[in-house]
Design a protein around this motif. Sequence first.
Motif, PDB file in Angstrom:
ATOM      1  N   VAL A 148      39.805  30.232  23.565  1.00  0.00           N
ATOM      2  CA  VAL A 148      40.023  31.679  23.548  1.00  0.00           C
ATOM      3  C   VAL A 148      38.696  32.393  23.344  1.00  0.00           C
ATOM      4  CG1 VAL A 148      42.392  31.437  22.690  1.00  0.00           C
ATOM      5  CG2 VAL A 148      40.524  31.758  21.055  1.00  0.00           C
ATOM      6  N   THR A 149      38.656  33.637  23.786  1.00  0.00           N
ATOM      7  CA  THR A 149      37.474  34.466  23.597  1.00  0.00           C
ATOM      8  C   THR A 149      37.876  35.923  23.737  1.00  0.00           C
ATOM      9  OG1 THR A 149      35.130  34.696  24.174  1.00  0.00           O
ATOM     10  CG2 THR A 149      36.691  34.452  26.009  1.00  0.00           C
ATOM     11  N   ARG A 150      36.894  36.800  23.590  1.00  0.00           N
ATOM     12  CA  ARG A 150      37.122  38.217  23.825  1.00  0.00           C
ATOM     13  C   ARG A 150      35.971  38.762  24.654  1.00  0.00           C
ATOM     14  NH1 ARG A 150      33.378  37.347  20.394  1.00  0.00           N
ATOM     15  NH2 ARG A 150      33.012  38.518  18.531  1.00  0.00           N
ATOM     16  N   VAL A 151      36.325  39.753  25.495  1.00  0.00           N
ATOM     17  CA  VAL A 151      35.346  40.397  26.365  1.00  0.00           C
ATOM     18  C   VAL A 151      35.636  41.890  26.308  1.00  0.00           C
ATOM     19  CG1 VAL A 151      34.551  40.630  28.755  1.00  0.00           C
ATOM     20  CG2 VAL A 151      35.226  38.390  27.895  1.00  0.00           C
ATOM     21  N   ARG A 152      34.586  42.670  26.290  1.00  0.00           N
ATOM     22  CA  ARG A 152      34.795  44.120  26.339  1.00  0.00           C
ATOM     23  C   ARG A 152      35.579  44.465  27.601  1.00  0.00           C
ATOM     24  NH1 ARG A 152      31.352  47.712  23.222  1.00  0.00           N
ATOM     25  NH2 ARG A 152      31.856  49.231  24.828  1.00  0.00           N
ATOM     26  N   SER A 153      36.590  45.294  27.458  1.00  0.00           N
ATOM     27  CA  SER A 153      37.425  45.681  28.598  1.00  0.00           C
ATOM     28  C   SER A 153      36.640  46.427  29.665  1.00  0.00           C
ATOM     29  CB  SER A 153      38.619  46.523  28.125  1.00  0.00           C
ATOM     30  OG  SER A 153      39.462  45.730  27.315  1.00  0.00           O
ATOM     31  N   ASP A 154      35.511  47.014  29.286  1.00  0.00           N
ATOM     32  CA  ASP A 154      34.679  47.747  30.255  1.00  0.00           C
ATOM     33  C   ASP A 154      33.531  46.892  30.794  1.00  0.00           C
ATOM     34  OD1 ASP A 154      33.092  47.663  27.987  1.00  0.00           O
ATOM     35  OD2 ASP A 154      32.737  49.823  27.895  1.00  0.00           O
ATOM     36  N   ASP A 155      33.671  45.565  30.716  1.00  0.00           N
ATOM     37  CA  ASP A 155      32.670  44.624  31.236  1.00  0.00           C
ATOM     38  C   ASP A 155      33.283  43.866  32.412  1.00  0.00           C
ATOM     39  OD1 ASP A 155      30.742  42.688  31.746  1.00  0.00           O
ATOM     40  OD2 ASP A 155      31.038  41.622  29.843  1.00  0.00           O
ATOM     41  N   TYR A 194      40.992  31.941  32.681  1.00  0.00           N
ATOM     42  CA  TYR A 194      41.367  32.655  31.456  1.00  0.00           C
ATOM     43  C   TYR A 194      42.272  33.826  31.823  1.00  0.00           C
ATOM     44  CZ  TYR A 194      37.992  29.949  28.842  1.00  0.00           C
ATOM     45  OH  TYR A 194      37.319  28.908  28.252  1.00  0.00           O
ATOM     46  N   VAL A 195      43.266  34.072  30.989  1.00  0.00           N
ATOM     47  CA  VAL A 195      44.185  35.188  31.212  1.00  0.00           C
ATOM     48  C   VAL A 195      44.183  36.081  29.974  1.00  0.00           C
ATOM     49  CG1 VAL A 195      45.668  33.932  32.831  1.00  0.00           C
ATOM     50  CG2 VAL A 195      46.191  33.875  30.395  1.00  0.00           C
ATOM     51  N   GLU A 196      44.391  37.360  30.216  1.00  0.00           N
ATOM     52  CA  GLU A 196      44.457  38.299  29.099  1.00  0.00           C
ATOM     53  C   GLU A 196      45.778  38.111  28.365  1.00  0.00           C
ATOM     54  OE1 GLU A 196      42.831  42.546  29.007  1.00  0.00           O
ATOM     55  OE2 GLU A 196      44.999  42.805  29.297  1.00  0.00           O
ATOM     56  N   LEU A 238      41.486  40.212  24.994  1.00  0.00           N
ATOM     57  CA  LEU A 238      41.601  38.911  24.350  1.00  0.00           C
ATOM     58  C   LEU A 238      42.076  37.930  25.412  1.00  0.00           C
ATOM     59  CD1 LEU A 238      43.302  40.195  21.096  1.00  0.00           C
ATOM     60  CD2 LEU A 238      40.869  39.941  21.583  1.00  0.00           C
ATOM     61  N   LEU A 239      41.288  36.884  25.644  1.00  0.00           N
ATOM     62  CA  LEU A 239      41.513  35.970  26.755  1.00  0.00           C
ATOM     63  C   LEU A 239      41.772  34.552  26.256  1.00  0.00           C
ATOM     64  CD1 LEU A 239      38.481  37.175  28.915  1.00  0.00           C
ATOM     65  CD2 LEU A 239      40.851  37.948  29.080  1.00  0.00           C
ATOM     66  N   LEU A 298      34.772  39.951  32.552  1.00  0.00           N
ATOM     67  CA  LEU A 298      36.189  39.708  32.825  1.00  0.00           C
ATOM     68  C   LEU A 298      36.369  38.847  34.064  1.00  0.00           C
ATOM     69  CD1 LEU A 298      37.565  43.262  32.004  1.00  0.00           C
ATOM     70  CD2 LEU A 298      38.019  41.152  30.721  1.00  0.00           C
ATOM     71  N   THR A 299      35.621  39.141  35.123  1.00  0.00           N
ATOM     72  CA  THR A 299      35.726  38.362  36.363  1.00  0.00           C
ATOM     73  C   THR A 299      35.297  36.918  36.130  1.00  0.00           C
ATOM     74  OG1 THR A 299      35.404  40.309  37.748  1.00  0.00           O
ATOM     75  CG2 THR A 299      34.909  38.176  38.740  1.00  0.00           C
ATOM     76  N   PHE A 300      34.206  36.727  35.403  1.00  0.00           N
ATOM     77  CA  PHE A 300      33.745  35.364  35.105  1.00  0.00           C
ATOM     78  C   PHE A 300      34.870  34.562  34.460  1.00  0.00           C
ATOM     79  CE2 PHE A 300      32.186  32.362  31.944  1.00  0.00           C
ATOM     80  CZ  PHE A 300      31.431  31.507  32.732  1.00  0.00           C
ATOM     81  N   HIS A 301      35.505  35.147  33.448  1.00  0.00           N
ATOM     82  CA  HIS A 301      36.537  34.416  32.715  1.00  0.00           C
ATOM     83  C   HIS A 301      37.806  34.218  33.540  1.00  0.00           C
ATOM     84  CE1 HIS A 301      33.872  35.318  29.334  1.00  0.00           C
ATOM     85  NE2 HIS A 301      34.396  34.227  28.805  1.00  0.00           N
ATOM     86  N   THR A 302      38.252  35.235  34.245  1.00  0.00           N
ATOM     87  CA  THR A 302      39.469  35.058  35.045  1.00  0.00           C
ATOM     88  C   THR A 302      39.236  34.038  36.161  1.00  0.00           C
ATOM     89  OG1 THR A 302      38.985  37.034  36.384  1.00  0.00           O
ATOM     90  CG2 THR A 302      40.457  37.313  34.497  1.00  0.00           C
ATOM     91  N   ASP A 303      38.047  34.008  36.729  1.00  0.00           N
ATOM     92  CA  ASP A 303      37.731  33.000  37.743  1.00  0.00           C
ATOM     93  C   ASP A 303      37.772  31.584  37.164  1.00  0.00           C
ATOM     94  OD1 ASP A 303      37.431  34.987  39.654  1.00  0.00           O
ATOM     95  OD2 ASP A 303      35.232  34.805  39.782  1.00  0.00           O
TER      96      ASP A 303
END
Length: 159
Positions: free
Chosen positions: A117-124, A136-138, A152-153, A128-133
């Motif tokens: 798990v991790t967290r990424v700023r929603s405005d980044d 990772y899912v929100e 939160l991913l 977000l793309t790096f993690h979803t690729d």
Amino acid sequence: MKLRPLVPADYASVLALNTTATGLVDPLGLDRLDWLRLIAAHAVVVEDDGRPIGFVLTFTPGSAYDGLEYGWFSATYGDRFLFVDRIVVDADRRREGVASTVYRAIERSAHPFARVVTRVRSDDPAGLTFHTDRGYVEVGKQRRADGATMSLLSKDLTD
């Protein structure tokens, strides 16, 4: 490129790298870095040609880590997660697969945990793309006292 344990001799380089990611990762001072290194599951430097080009810090359930999002993951997943607090890569080395290499290593070493798990700023959008690729899912959102909204991913490792 190699991954190796973060040691006190790396502190100046790690703090400088962290500063390059201001706004994307939490601020970091010398005392906090020293404490985080001591309690981390992984406190790792990414080195290339003898020079630190990145670092990562992860934490397991039950650690003394005091992050807001870590608390949410603890309440939600109990003892079944590995938390990536931060990964920072030198700006000149981004988009070269360094972060992907680090994440592969983290995910392979996450056993016995069911998820990373991790967290990424929603405005980044890049983060977000790096993690979803990577799969990772929100799983939630959290608003910080400073007004930032964090995504939160989670990536399930049992699939």
